[in-house]
Design a protein around this motif. Structure first.
Motif, mmCIF file in Angstrom:
data_model
loop_
_atom_site.group_PDB
_atom_site.id
_atom_site.type_symbol
_atom_site.label_atom_id
_atom_site.label_comp_id
_atom_site.label_asym_id
_atom_site.label_seq_id
_atom_site.Cartn_x
_atom_site.Cartn_y
_atom_site.Cartn_z
ATOM 1 N N ASN A 164 -40.689 37.656 -55.972
ATOM 2 C CA ASN A 164 -39.358 38.263 -55.807
ATOM 3 C C ASN A 164 -38.246 37.387 -56.363
ATOM 4 O O ASN A 164 -37.194 37.221 -55.753
ATOM 5 C CB ASN A 164 -39.086 38.553 -54.321
ATOM 6 N N ALA A 180 -31.261 32.149 -55.641
ATOM 7 C CA ALA A 180 -31.603 32.878 -54.418
ATOM 8 C C ALA A 180 -30.375 33.505 -53.764
ATOM 9 O O ALA A 180 -30.485 34.458 -53.001
ATOM 10 C CB ALA A 180 -32.290 31.941 -53.437
ATOM 11 N N GLU A 181 -29.195 32.969 -54.057
ATOM 12 C CA GLU A 181 -27.963 33.473 -53.441
ATOM 13 C C GLU A 181 -27.538 34.815 -54.021
ATOM 14 O O GLU A 181 -26.652 35.481 -53.482
ATOM 15 C CB GLU A 181 -26.826 32.459 -53.625
ATOM 16 N N CYS A 182 -28.136 35.221 -55.116
ATOM 17 C CA CYS A 182 -27.744 36.470 -55.755
ATOM 18 C C CYS A 182 -28.340 37.645 -55.004
ATOM 19 O O CYS A 182 -29.456 37.569 -54.500
ATOM 20 C CB CYS A 182 -28.234 36.511 -57.212
ATOM 21 N N LYS A 201 -49.543 32.084 -52.201
ATOM 22 C CA LYS A 201 -48.963 33.134 -51.346
ATOM 23 C C LYS A 201 -49.657 33.209 -49.991
ATOM 24 O O LYS A 201 -49.091 33.658 -49.008
ATOM 25 C CB LYS A 201 -49.036 34.492 -52.040
ATOM 26 N N PRO A 239 -30.226 41.005 -54.314
ATOM 27 C CA PRO A 239 -31.391 41.566 -55.020
ATOM 28 C C PRO A 239 -31.026 42.791 -55.842
ATOM 29 O O PRO A 239 -30.064 43.465 -55.543
ATOM 30 C CB PRO A 239 -32.347 41.918 -53.876
ATOM 31 N N TYR A 265 -42.815 27.326 -47.869
ATOM 32 C CA TYR A 265 -41.402 27.628 -47.995
ATOM 33 C C TYR A 265 -41.195 28.278 -49.358
ATOM 34 O O TYR A 265 -42.024 28.163 -50.261
ATOM 35 C CB TYR A 265 -40.570 26.361 -47.800
ATOM 36 N N PRO A 266 -40.076 28.974 -49.503
ATOM 37 C CA PRO A 266 -39.951 29.837 -50.683
ATOM 38 C C PRO A 266 -39.991 29.119 -52.023
ATOM 39 O O PRO A 266 -39.548 27.989 -52.164
ATOM 40 C CB PRO A 266 -38.580 30.495 -50.470
ATOM 41 N N TYR A 268 -32.242 27.432 -55.978
ATOM 42 C CA TYR A 268 -31.022 27.475 -55.174
ATOM 43 C C TYR A 268 -29.858 26.908 -55.966
ATOM 44 O O TYR A 268 -29.970 25.869 -56.600
ATOM 45 C CB TYR A 268 -31.209 26.671 -53.884
ATOM 46 N N GLU A 311 -36.941 15.955 -54.438
ATOM 47 C CA GLU A 311 -36.947 16.934 -53.342
ATOM 48 C C GLU A 311 -36.887 16.233 -51.994
ATOM 49 O O GLU A 311 -36.164 16.641 -51.098
ATOM 50 C CB GLU A 311 -38.207 17.804 -53.411
ATOM 51 N N LYS A 355 -38.084 29.322 -54.832
ATOM 52 C CA LYS A 355 -36.777 29.861 -55.186
ATOM 53 C C LYS A 355 -35.946 28.794 -55.877
ATOM 54 O O LYS A 355 -36.110 27.596 -55.632
ATOM 55 C CB LYS A 355 -36.021 30.304 -53.926
ATOM 56 N N GLY A 379 -23.998 27.117 -53.708
ATOM 57 C CA GLY A 379 -24.153 28.123 -52.664
ATOM 58 C C GLY A 379 -23.729 29.511 -53.097
ATOM 59 O O GLY A 379 -23.797 30.468 -52.339
#
Lengths: 285, 306
Positions: free
Chosen positions: B257, B302-304, B211, B306, B216-217, B221, B43, B219, B225
């Motif tokens: 989410n 995350a690009e999808c 939470k 919701p 940062y999220p 990725y 990371e 998620k 993209g």
């Protein structure tokens, strides 16, 4: 409980982070700006300041200047120069920058976020007063229509300091009274576009944005890109509000220097817009 | 950057890790520790730096501290926020003569003896350890609240999160934490008057804390993209809680989410000598080496939409 429609914001966050790492590695500007290496030994500099010893001004990138604690900034006083976007040092005078420094939005929003989560409202106000967001293209601007993924405390500071105005969520059309009451009493999410505009950001050029809305969401069209906000899943769901206040988004686009029209025929609209801006020459006829 | 100044200990903390290692007091397997360290490194590498304590602090401690004491010209010493919290005031006085605080996103974080100048982005495990140890040492809930304003938790792929941090009470000590101490932290951060009751089989404590922290999220990725779906998951040997179910994972995904689809497929036969309920199909050439099986649950990037 209510459902909040979520925008696709995390991919933008990742882009922000990676872009920011490049920026903070001092290649943000056309020229290379580096923090004064004495920042690693800042303790010594502060001791010198405290003892009244003379020392050369600290040369700082804007982000590092904004990351100074208020006591540290006070201790260093006017013995700070801050690089602007051309890497030209700007001398602090009476604690203020001589003129606003333009920074990429990603830098500014990051610095603002960090100051707000630390309850450093003094620095947050410095950001709004002494910095301005660098311009973005119209295509980039509409991709900023997704929400800040900030902690609620940080967002609340934006409101309490008067940096942004509280607005309610948008009530979907043909809503019953219960939904109307819920949506109008619930805060709208803040988009990156709104924060960009609040930080003085402008489009690189005046251009047209076309928008429309239907039961499935809102659509924004720039010349070379488009964005669709989240779909409205269940029009009968009394707990379902639009995450963003639509009129607020349109206002943000205009504040950023864009012309906004409702949708009729996209290609034709851009053509008419271009013709109005640059009428065909009658020479030679 | 309000009160990091008062939050760096003025005496050597009595309850603290002896090193800066992740999960130091836990009982993770070598594989799990190695995987976690690999995650941290990869990371930070995205942003172009390493996230670690300066090797000079271990390899050549006396010479390094002497050079710092004499303020000799040298490359700044990098320390993690955890280490800066743990070290005694005398050592901190020396190290802060020439220091930079590690951040997973490589943003420069400077420090004086009593304050951070900048906000480090730190792994969730480190955030938990800092808060846990601080409450154990000082029992001061105001310190905990203030500490949470001094760092941001780095983002992570949800699958890393549930491998390590979706776990029940009995397995919290495998991570090296005392459950009740963490429950107190959760209560402090919630602002509620009444502490929440956690049952023995509750597994939500750590992501409840997460939470409430600046983070940062959580998620996944897509490398392209574009919206992608993946069924690749960590193998069982990575999971801290061996009895983790897809229901618990879905609950966690809902809380963050994270869009998903499907469920873990169960085996028809019970293996001799062990009860293995879920099918695990190996994945060839996984994108993330540690996510090398699929069980039927698909996660969306995350690009999808919701």
């Amino acid at each position: 409980m209510f459902k909040i429609k979520k925008e696709i914001y995390f991919v933008f966050h990742k882009i922000i982070l990676i872009t920011l790492s490049v920026l903070l590695s001092s290649h943000a500007f056309a020229k290379v700006c580096l923090d004064d290496p004495r920042m690693f030994t800042i303790k010594t500099v502060l001791e010198q300041a405290e003892n009244g010893m003379a020392y050369k001004p600290m040369k700082l990138t804007p982000t590092t200047f904004l990351m100074l604690t208020p006591p540290t900034r006070k201790a260093l006083g006017d013995n700070i120069v801050v690089y602007n976007d051309q890497c030209i040092p700007q001398q602090i005078f009476k604690g203020q920058l001589p003129r606003k420094i333009q920074l990429p939005y990603e830098d500014l929003s990051y610095a603002l976020h960090m100051s707000l989560i630390q309850n450093d409202l003094e620095t947050a106000n410095v950001i709004f007063n002494s910095f301005v967001s660098a311009p973005k293209t119209p295509s980039e601007l509409i991709t900023m229509i997704h929400s800040l993924a900030w902690h609620s405390n940080a967002v609340e500071h934006l409101y309490s300091q008067g940096m942004l105005e509280k607005r309610s969520m948008y009530t979907p059309s043909r809503s019953g009274e219960n939904r109307r009451k819920l949506c109008t009493s619930t805060l709208s999410l803040i988009s990156h576009l709104e924060l960009f505009a609040a930080l003085g950001g402008k489009a690189t050029k005046t251009d047209l944005i076309i928008w429309r809305k239907d039961r499935y969401g809102a659509y924004f069209y720039a010349r070379h890109s488009s964005l669709t906000t989240a779909r409205e899943r269940d029009r009968t769901d009394e707990t379902d509000c639009e995450a963003f206040n639509g009129s607020r988004l349109l206002s943000n686009l205009k504040t950023a220097g864009l012309d906004v029209q409702g949708y009729s025929d996209r290609d034709e609209q851009f053509k008419v817009y271009d013709n109005a801006k640059n009428p065909p020459s009658s020479e030679g006829l | 950057m309000l009160l990091a100044a008062t939050l760096l200990s003025i005496t050597s903390p009595s309850f603290s890790a002896s090193s800066g290692a992740s999960f130091e007091r836990g009982a993770l397997t070598a594989f799990q520790k190695s995987a976690w360290n690999s995650f941290i490194s990869s990371e930070a590498a995205i942003f172009g730096c390493e996230y670690q304590d300066d090797p000079r602090l271990n390899d050549d401690t006396d010479a390094t501290l002497k050079a710092l004491a004499n303020k000799e010209p040298m490359e700044p010493i990098m320390v993690t926020y955890r280490t800066l919290q743990n070290i005694g005031p005398n050592t901190r006085a020396l190290i802060t003569n020439n220091v930079v605080v590690a951040s997973m996103e490589c943003n420069p974080v400077y420090a004086t003896e009593t304050a951070l100048l900048g906000v480090p982005i730190i792994p969730f495990e480190e955030a938990l350890t800092i808060l846990h140890d601080d409450l154990a040492n000082y029992g001061d809930i105001e310190r905990i609240k203030k500490l949470t304003t001094t760092f941001v938790v780095a983002g992570m792929d949800p699958r890393w999160f549930w491998s390590f941090f979706v776990t029940d009470r009995a397995h919290m000590d495998i991570l090296g934490f005392d459950f009740d101490t963490l429950a107190k932290i959760d209560h402090v951060l919630s602002g509620d008057k009444t502490p929440k009751e956690y049952s023995a089989d509750s597994y939500t404590l750590l992501y409840s804390i997460h939470k409430k922290l600046h983070h940062y999220p959580v998620k996944f990725y897509s490398p392209t993209g574009q919206c992608v779906r993946e069924s690749a998951e960590p193998s069982k040997e990575l999971m801290v809680w061996p009895e983790l179910t897809d229901a618990a994972i879905k609950s966690f995904y809902n809380a963050h989410n994270v869009k998903y689809k499907g469920k873990w497929k169960t085996k028809r036969e019970i293996e001799e000598g062990a009860v293995s309920l879920y099918q695990e199909k190996p994945i060839d050439n996984p994108t993330v080496p540690y996510f090398n099986v699929s069980r039927g649950l698909t996660i969306y990037s995350a690009e999808c939409k919701p």
